[in-house]
Each structure stands twice: as C-alpha cells, then as structure tokens.
Scaffold this active site. Structure first.
Site, PDB file in Angstrom:
ATOM      1  N   CYS A  27       1.183  -0.617   0.725  1.00 42.65           N
ATOM      2  CA  CYS A  27       0.702  -0.882  -0.797  1.00 42.65           C
ATOM      3  C   CYS A  27      -0.832  -0.783  -0.914  1.00 42.65           C
ATOM      4  O   CYS A  27      -1.441  -0.367  -0.039  1.00 42.65           O
ATOM      5  CB  CYS A  27       1.250  -2.446  -1.014  1.00 42.65           C
ATOM      6  SG  CYS A  27       0.665  -3.757  -0.551  1.00 42.65           S
ATOM      7  N   CYS A 101       1.273   2.439  -4.421  1.00 45.99           N
ATOM      8  CA  CYS A 101      -0.043   3.289  -3.608  1.00 45.99           C
ATOM      9  C   CYS A 101      -0.083   4.692  -4.263  1.00 45.99           C
ATOM     10  O   CYS A 101      -0.840   5.274  -3.995  1.00 45.99           O
ATOM     11  CB  CYS A 101       0.031   3.043  -2.343  1.00 45.99           C
ATOM     12  SG  CYS A 101       1.350   4.011  -1.280  1.00 45.99           S
ATOM     13  N   CYS A 105      -0.825   7.854  -0.370  1.00 44.03           N
ATOM     14  CA  CYS A 105       0.178   7.820   1.006  1.00 44.03           C
ATOM     15  C   CYS A 105       0.203   9.146   1.019  1.00 44.03           C
ATOM     16  O   CYS A 105       0.713  10.118   0.590  1.00 44.03           O
ATOM     17  CB  CYS A 105       1.334   7.048   0.551  1.00 44.03           C
ATOM     18  SG  CYS A 105       2.140   6.955   2.031  1.00 44.03           S
TER      19      CYS A 105
END
Length: 152
Positions: A27, A101, A105
């Site tokens: 996150c 996120c 990522c």
C-alpha cells in the site's frame, strides 16, 4: 470476528520446502492495510507462506489504530516498521496484493496480482479501523485457501 487469532509457536524452522509460496502486500504508506494483512498472513499461515509488506511512500511508523485493532486479536504489530517497496521484493514474491498504490507497483509478467479495494485506515480511530481489519482477515483467509492445500 473479534476472536483472537491463534499464533503458531516460535520455531526456527517453518520451511515447507522450496514450494513455499511468497506474498507481498503493498500500500502507499505500509502503515495500515498492508501491515494488518501481513500480520494476519503470518499468524494464520503458520509459517507455510513467506510474508512481505512494503509501501511506495512508506510512513515513519505503523498506524497506532491498526496496531491497537490487531492487538485485540492477539497479533502484535508494535515492533513493525514501514518498508520501502523494492523491485527485488516484487520479483521475489509469487503473489503481489496491492491496496491503493495504483501504478506505483512494478509489474512483472508471470506474477499473480490482486488489487484489494479497502478503505484506508489513516487518520481514523479504532472503531473505524475494526471493520477494515475484519475485511482484511476474510481476504487473507481466502488467499491462504487459494495458496495452500487444506490441512488434514
């Protein structure tokens, strides 16, 4: 929900051989959702799954309401610290669970990715964090069932 999570006894050898799956929870701040998910997977996976968590912009500390909510179930996150997301962590994981996120990522073909839509516990009191915690527990239990054979 609300019952303590059984934590396996500490042991130096949890390895189940090379087939042990690995999961990375990501996150933004690695201070709430991903820390709670990693705590549940560590406790409920009983050493049969390698657990990592990280954030694209890690906070200084883990959210105190998340720590308190998990402590209610017997899982201690008080010693955890937010960690920065690295390409190596993604590459070393079989499953990458993202929690808000977005595109930060890294993506690698062949990895299993899941995006869990969960409310962010940042800035919320424990009463607001408990339902988030409980939803994370349900998702982690389903994740374990998808990764491991049933225990006889």
């Amino acid at each position: 929900m609300g019952s303590p999570v059984p934590v396996p006894p500490a042991s130096g050898n949890h390895a189940a051989g090379p087939a042990r799956p690995s999961v990375l929870f990501v996150c933004v701040h690695n201070a709430g959702r991903s820390q709670m998910a990693a705590g549940f997977l560590t406790a409920l996976g009983q050493g049969r799954i390698e657990v990592r968590s990280a954030g694209s912009q890690p906070a200084e500390t883990v959210n105190p309401a998340a720590v308190a909510a998990m402590a209610e179930l017997g899982i201690d996150l008080s010693a955890e610290t937010p960690k920065v997301l690295t390409t190596d962590a993604v590459q070393a994981s079989d499953v990458v669970i993202t929690m808000g996120c977005g595109d930060e990522c890294p993506y690698f073909p062949g990895k299993r990715y899941e995006d869990w839509k969960l409310d962010d516990p940042a800035g919320r009191g424990i009463d607001a964090v408990r339902p988030i915690r409980d939803e994370i527990r349900e998702r982690v239990e389903a994740l374990i069932a998808s990764l491991l054979p049933p225990v006889a």
